[in-house]
Design a protein around this motif. Structure first.
Motif, mmCIF file in Angstrom:
data_model
loop_
_atom_site.group_PDB
_atom_site.id
_atom_site.type_symbol
_atom_site.label_atom_id
_atom_site.label_comp_id
_atom_site.label_asym_id
_atom_site.label_seq_id
_atom_site.Cartn_x
_atom_site.Cartn_y
_atom_site.Cartn_z
ATOM 1 N N ARG A 17 33.256 47.065 35.383
ATOM 2 C CA ARG A 17 33.664 45.922 34.548
ATOM 3 C C ARG A 17 34.627 46.284 33.419
ATOM 4 N NH1 ARG A 17 29.714 42.047 31.067
ATOM 5 N NH2 ARG A 17 31.331 40.640 30.365
ATOM 6 N N PRO A 18 34.392 47.359 32.661
ATOM 7 C CA PRO A 18 35.330 47.680 31.581
ATOM 8 C C PRO A 18 36.726 48.079 32.081
ATOM 9 C CG PRO A 18 33.265 48.890 31.308
ATOM 10 C CD PRO A 18 33.218 48.229 32.644
ATOM 11 N N LEU A 19 36.840 48.515 33.316
ATOM 12 C CA LEU A 19 38.133 48.922 33.868
ATOM 13 C C LEU A 19 38.983 47.736 34.324
ATOM 14 C CD1 LEU A 19 36.937 51.862 36.155
ATOM 15 C CD2 LEU A 19 37.820 52.008 33.811
ATOM 16 N N MET A 20 38.344 46.624 34.589
ATOM 17 C CA MET A 20 39.030 45.502 35.215
ATOM 18 C C MET A 20 40.175 44.913 34.374
ATOM 19 S SD MET A 20 37.739 45.797 38.084
ATOM 20 C CE MET A 20 38.517 44.447 38.925
ATOM 21 N N PRO A 21 40.026 44.750 33.052
ATOM 22 C CA PRO A 21 41.154 44.205 32.285
ATOM 23 C C PRO A 21 42.403 45.098 32.372
ATOM 24 C CG PRO A 21 39.138 44.027 31.008
ATOM 25 C CD PRO A 21 38.814 44.868 32.225
ATOM 26 N N ARG A 22 42.202 46.404 32.327
ATOM 27 C CA ARG A 22 43.337 47.324 32.448
ATOM 28 C C ARG A 22 43.975 47.204 33.826
ATOM 29 N NH1 ARG A 22 45.360 52.062 30.129
ATOM 30 N NH2 ARG A 22 46.234 53.509 31.652
ATOM 31 N N LEU A 23 43.158 47.204 34.866
ATOM 32 C CA LEU A 23 43.667 47.049 36.224
ATOM 33 C C LEU A 23 44.415 45.734 36.378
ATOM 34 C CD1 LEU A 23 40.942 48.274 38.718
ATOM 35 C CD2 LEU A 23 43.373 48.814 38.766
ATOM 36 N N HIS A 24 43.851 44.692 35.822
ATOM 37 C CA HIS A 24 44.448 43.359 35.925
ATOM 38 C C HIS A 24 45.836 43.325 35.288
ATOM 39 C CE1 HIS A 24 44.776 38.949 35.364
ATOM 40 N NE2 HIS A 24 44.087 38.935 36.501
ATOM 41 N N ARG A 25 46.002 44.060 34.186
ATOM 42 C CA ARG A 25 47.312 44.113 33.526
ATOM 43 C C ARG A 25 48.371 44.762 34.412
ATOM 44 N NH1 ARG A 25 44.338 45.436 28.964
ATOM 45 N NH2 ARG A 25 44.779 47.650 29.154
ATOM 46 N N PHE A 26 47.965 45.781 35.165
ATOM 47 C CA PHE A 26 48.915 46.507 36.010
ATOM 48 C C PHE A 26 49.119 45.878 37.380
ATOM 49 C CE2 PHE A 26 47.713 50.053 33.154
ATOM 50 C CZ PHE A 26 48.987 50.443 32.756
ATOM 51 N N ASP A 27 48.025 45.403 37.989
ATOM 52 C CA ASP A 27 48.105 44.935 39.380
ATOM 53 C C ASP A 27 47.003 43.905 39.626
ATOM 54 O OD1 ASP A 27 48.029 44.685 42.213
ATOM 55 O OD2 ASP A 27 48.753 46.743 42.460
ATOM 56 N N ILE A 28 47.354 42.645 39.495
ATOM 57 C CA ILE A 28 46.378 41.561 39.635
ATOM 58 C C ILE A 28 45.744 41.571 41.026
ATOM 59 C CG2 ILE A 28 46.100 39.046 39.718
ATOM 60 C CD1 ILE A 28 48.319 38.917 37.560
ATOM 61 N N ALA A 29 46.554 41.749 42.051
ATOM 62 C CA ALA A 29 46.038 41.719 43.422
ATOM 63 C C ALA A 29 45.031 42.838 43.660
ATOM 64 C CB ALA A 29 47.182 41.808 44.427
ATOM 65 N N LEU A 30 45.337 44.037 43.177
ATOM 66 C CA LEU A 30 44.416 45.164 43.365
ATOM 67 C C LEU A 30 43.131 44.940 42.575
ATOM 68 C CD1 LEU A 30 44.010 47.882 44.750
ATOM 69 C CD2 LEU A 30 45.123 48.964 42.780
ATOM 70 N N ALA A 31 43.240 44.404 41.378
ATOM 71 C CA ALA A 31 42.049 44.105 40.574
ATOM 72 C C ALA A 31 41.155 43.099 41.288
ATOM 73 C CB ALA A 31 42.450 43.576 39.200
ATOM 74 N N LYS A 32 41.754 42.061 41.855
ATOM 75 C CA LYS A 32 40.971 41.061 42.579
ATOM 76 C C LYS A 32 40.328 41.661 43.821
ATOM 77 C CE LYS A 32 43.409 36.935 41.046
ATOM 78 N NZ LYS A 32 44.249 35.799 41.433
ATOM 79 N N GLN A 33 41.056 42.541 44.506
ATOM 80 C CA GLN A 33 40.509 43.175 45.702
ATOM 81 C C GLN A 33 39.309 44.043 45.363
ATOM 82 O OE1 GLN A 33 41.658 42.418 48.695
ATOM 83 N NE2 GLN A 33 40.092 43.652 49.669
ATOM 84 N N ILE A 34 39.390 44.792 44.282
ATOM 85 C CA ILE A 34 38.267 45.623 43.853
ATOM 86 C C ILE A 34 37.078 44.747 43.476
ATOM 87 C CG2 ILE A 34 37.469 47.188 42.026
ATOM 88 C CD1 ILE A 34 40.318 48.460 42.165
#
Length: 83
Positions: A17-34
């Motif tokens: 969960r804490p990693l998701m905002p950072r991932l979302h900033r870089f790659d929305i599609a990858l964040a959603k897939q994870i």
């Protein structure tokens, strides 16, 4: 019946969960897939725990596939330098 591995799957989501905002900033599609694949682990384990026969086996295989997908997606995120 509750499986200990299902508890671990939910705990893993809490760790991600804490990693998701950072991932979302870089790659929305990858964040959603994870998010989808990590949730799929716990959801398929929960469904399998209350199934029988071939359905149970299929749900557990789906959970294993989602676990592999989540791991691979995190490796991709790391390779891109997102994490």
């Amino acid at each position: 019946m509750s499986l200990r591995i299902q508890t671990s799957a939910v705990e893993a989501i809490a760790l991600l969960r804490p990693l998701m905002p950072r991932l979302h900033r870089f790659d929305i599609a990858l964040a959603k897939q994870i998010s989808r694949s990590a949730s799929g682990i716990a959801l398929n384990l929960g469904e399998g725990a209350h199934s029988s026969g071939g359905t149970r086996r299929q749900r557990y295989l789906s959970a294993a596939g989602s676990a592999s997908e989540t791991r691979s997606a995190l490796e991709v995120a790391q390779a891109w330098g997102y994490l």
